[in-house]
Design a protein around this motif. Sequence first.
Motif, short mmCIF file in Angstrom:
data_model
loop_
_atom_site.label_atom_id
_atom_site.label_comp_id
_atom_site.label_asym_id
_atom_site.label_seq_id
_atom_site.Cartn_x
_atom_site.Cartn_y
_atom_site.Cartn_z
N TRP A 234 9.55 -7.71 22.18
CA TRP A 234 9.91 -9.14 22.15
C TRP A 234 8.69 -10.03 21.97
CZ3 TRP A 234 8.07 -12.37 26.04
CH2 TRP A 234 7.56 -11.73 27.18
N THR A 235 7.51 -9.54 22.37
CA THR A 235 6.31 -10.37 22.21
C THR A 235 5.85 -10.41 20.75
OG1 THR A 235 5.01 -8.42 22.79
CG2 THR A 235 5.42 -10.02 24.53
N LYS A 236 6.29 -9.41 19.96
CA LYS A 236 5.82 -9.32 18.57
C LYS A 236 6.45 -10.39 17.69
CE LYS A 236 5.13 -5.10 16.78
NZ LYS A 236 5.44 -3.84 16.06
N ALA A 237 7.78 -10.58 17.83
CA ALA A 237 8.48 -11.59 17.02
C ALA A 237 9.64 -12.14 17.86
CB ALA A 237 8.99 -10.97 15.73
N PRO A 238 9.37 -13.10 18.76
CA PRO A 238 10.39 -13.56 19.71
C PRO A 238 11.65 -14.11 19.04
CG PRO A 238 8.23 -14.39 20.32
CD PRO A 238 8.07 -13.76 18.99
N SER A 239 11.48 -14.94 18.00
CA SER A 239 12.66 -15.54 17.37
C SER A 239 13.51 -14.48 16.68
CB SER A 239 12.23 -16.61 16.36
OG SER A 239 11.33 -16.05 15.44
N LEU A 240 12.85 -13.51 16.05
CA LEU A 240 13.57 -12.42 15.37
C LEU A 240 14.35 -11.59 16.40
CD1 LEU A 240 13.96 -11.16 12.58
CD2 LEU A 240 12.05 -9.65 13.05
N ASN A 241 13.74 -11.33 17.54
CA ASN A 241 14.41 -10.57 18.59
C ASN A 241 15.60 -11.32 19.18
OD1 ASN A 241 12.76 -8.36 18.34
ND2 ASN A 241 12.47 -8.15 20.53
N THR A 242 15.49 -12.64 19.26
CA THR A 242 16.62 -13.45 19.74
C THR A 242 17.80 -13.31 18.79
OG1 THR A 242 15.00 -15.00 20.61
CG2 THR A 242 17.28 -15.75 20.54
N MET A 243 17.51 -13.34 17.49
CA MET A 243 18.59 -13.17 16.50
C MET A 243 19.15 -11.75 16.53
SD MET A 243 18.88 -16.13 15.60
CE MET A 243 20.23 -15.98 14.48
N LEU A 244 18.28 -10.76 16.85
CA LEU A 244 18.76 -9.38 16.99
C LEU A 244 19.75 -9.28 18.15
CD1 LEU A 244 18.64 -6.37 16.26
CD2 LEU A 244 16.66 -6.15 17.76
N LEU A 245 19.47 -10.00 19.24
CA LEU A 245 20.38 -10.06 20.39
C LEU A 245 21.76 -10.54 19.94
CD1 LEU A 245 20.90 -10.53 23.65
CD2 LEU A 245 20.37 -12.87 23.06
N LEU A 246 21.79 -11.64 19.17
CA LEU A 246 23.08 -12.20 18.72
C LEU A 246 23.79 -11.24 17.76
CD1 LEU A 246 22.07 -15.93 18.21
CD2 LEU A 246 23.56 -15.00 19.97
N THR A 247 23.01 -10.59 16.89
CA THR A 247 23.61 -9.64 15.93
C THR A 247 24.23 -8.46 16.67
OG1 THR A 247 21.89 -10.27 14.38
CG2 THR A 247 23.19 -8.37 13.79
N LEU A 248 23.54 -7.96 17.70
CA LEU A 248 24.08 -6.84 18.47
C LEU A 248 25.38 -7.23 19.18
CD1 LEU A 248 20.75 -5.46 19.95
CD2 LEU A 248 22.31 -4.20 18.48
#
Length: 346
Positions: A234-248
């Motif tokens: 999550w520290t590498k790309a926080p915004s991308l990980n947030t979108m991954l959360l929604l996609t999952l």
Amino acid sequence: MNPQANLIFITSLLLGTTITISSNHWIMAWTGLEINTLAILPLISKSHHPRAIEAATKYFLTQAAASALVLFSSMTNAWHTGQWDITQLTHPTSCLILTSAIAMKLGLVPFHFWFPEVLQGSPLTTGLILSTAMKLPPMTLLYMTSSSLNPTLLTILAILSAALGGWMGLNQTQIRKILAFSSISHLGWMAIILIYNPKLTLLNFYLYAVMTTTVFLTLNTTKVLKLSTLLTAWTKAPSLNTMLLLTLLSLAGLPPLTGFLPKWLIIQELTKQDMAPAATLISLLSLLSLFFYLRLAYCTTITLPPHTTNHMKQWRTNKPTSTAIAILTTVSVMLLPASPMILTIV
């Protein structure tokens, strides 16, 4: 891998898929499936790791057996009816053999054992192709023969797939295996509605392909393969990980997101067909899948769970998110309000 060789294999994949989708004759459809199988094998085994070679061997053996069954089914039908046309599959034995052959090609229960192993031994990009593009030709064959298939058999396969896909994914730590079991449970949803409304099966497949592509591309960007590395990504790309959360969560089928649309329509259609018990059962079984999606989502963004080992945080990347991931994420998350327009198209 050599770029020229890579181009040849990708072109062959496109060619095989196009041949199968556009053919009316069983031999042409079989040829397309064979071209597909042969083109994906080098992409699975390109890392030369023993695990990759094992995955390629397992994939080849199962797909060869399934292709032989497709050919046997079509020949049996031609022997009894004199028809080689895909839509004229009328002989009951041929229909049963074809259902088992396509189930083997797709990875439906009870022919699912090869799929998690092959996905685990493949790179993420090849895993993406296996989970989406390689399932399109068998799905089109199912779509074209849907009026002839046995509804009881397909319903049993579908409910077993939803059950085992959710159940076997519960204690996995490897993300590729979790996505493989996710694919198996989604195939259950596609198979249960195939007889009653084939267009809904295709809609479910398209939306599943979009959401899975988003997840695979995001994981490929952050270079994550297992849950323990996902905890610190999550520290590498926080915004991308947030979108991954929604996609999952969308892939799990939670209401405000895109993934809820096919599940809602399938439950509605099953209820119209007086199959409320099947609809209830498959809905309850999808809660199993929801558990491991929530586990993935928790590991993706919220917090590090309490533990004694010190994980090294990863450096934040300055690379901008690719346009493809941005578009796919938007479609994966925000398509539900457009459902009336989608229904008019379908």
